[in-house]
Scaffold this motif. Sequence first.
Motif, mmCIF file in Angstrom:
data_model
loop_
_atom_site.group_PDB
_atom_site.id
_atom_site.type_symbol
_atom_site.label_atom_id
_atom_site.label_comp_id
_atom_site.label_asym_id
_atom_site.label_seq_id
_atom_site.Cartn_x
_atom_site.Cartn_y
_atom_site.Cartn_z
ATOM 1 N N ARG A 1 -45.437 -32.333 -22.892
ATOM 2 C CA ARG A 1 -45.455 -33.750 -22.512
ATOM 3 C C ARG A 1 -45.348 -33.973 -21.007
ATOM 4 N NH1 ARG A 1 -45.389 -36.912 -26.829
ATOM 5 N NH2 ARG A 1 -44.448 -36.133 -28.736
ATOM 6 N N ALA A 2 -44.473 -33.240 -20.363
ATOM 7 C CA ALA A 2 -44.183 -33.536 -18.957
ATOM 8 C C ALA A 2 -44.843 -32.580 -17.977
ATOM 9 C CB ALA A 2 -42.673 -33.542 -18.726
ATOM 10 N N ALA A 3 -44.930 -31.312 -18.321
ATOM 11 C CA ALA A 3 -45.460 -30.342 -17.365
ATOM 12 C C ALA A 3 -46.951 -30.117 -17.544
ATOM 13 C CB ALA A 3 -44.705 -29.025 -17.486
ATOM 14 N N VAL B 1 -45.489 -38.531 -16.541
ATOM 15 C CA VAL B 1 -44.424 -39.222 -17.246
ATOM 16 C C VAL B 1 -44.821 -40.685 -17.183
ATOM 17 C CG1 VAL B 1 -41.988 -39.813 -17.283
ATOM 18 C CG2 VAL B 1 -42.681 -37.512 -16.621
ATOM 19 N N GLN B 2 -45.132 -41.252 -18.319
ATOM 20 C CA GLN B 2 -45.631 -42.623 -18.431
ATOM 21 C C GLN B 2 -46.818 -42.853 -17.507
ATOM 22 O OE1 GLN B 2 -42.417 -45.417 -17.952
ATOM 23 N NE2 GLN B 2 -42.154 -45.486 -20.143
ATOM 24 N N GLY B 3 -47.731 -41.895 -17.467
ATOM 25 C CA GLY B 3 -48.949 -42.072 -16.698
ATOM 26 C C GLY B 3 -48.795 -41.840 -15.206
ATOM 27 N N VAL C 1 -38.027 -41.348 -24.188
ATOM 28 C CA VAL C 1 -37.693 -40.125 -23.456
ATOM 29 C C VAL C 1 -38.451 -40.078 -22.139
ATOM 30 C CG1 VAL C 1 -37.889 -37.601 -23.485
ATOM 31 C CG2 VAL C 1 -37.031 -38.816 -25.499
ATOM 32 N N SER C 2 -39.726 -40.435 -22.185
ATOM 33 C CA SER C 2 -40.547 -40.442 -20.984
ATOM 34 C C SER C 2 -40.001 -41.427 -19.947
ATOM 35 C CB SER C 2 -41.991 -40.810 -21.360
ATOM 36 O OG SER C 2 -42.816 -40.792 -20.240
#
Length: 109
Positions: free
Chosen positions: A15-17, A22-24, A98-99
């Motif tokens: 999701r993050a890496a 993170v949220q675009g 979470v994001s």
Amino acid sequence: GRRSAAPRVHPLGRRAAAEGAVQGRRAPCTKINARVAGYEVDAFWPAQKLIVEIDGWRYHSSRRAFERDRRKDAALQAAGYRVIRITYTRLTQEPYSVSAQLGALLKLD
């Protein structure tokens, strides 16, 4: 024949890496399954000194695991890192929340 093991890719990493967002918004450099102050951590943002640990019930439900996790958090915090724990359930069922939390901690604009 013998199958080779697939590399372990953490959901937070996907999701993050891997996505780098993170949220675009562009997320800073993330290290997944990194060694920090003698411990392996799930995700690490070096510039922000932020460590994120993902806790699934399967590996973190015993008294021993609970105590080990608290010792690890205390040692990392004493070394100057911020440590947050996110449950696997939250990561998979509340990804936007979470994001947003990660975005706030990383101070993304």
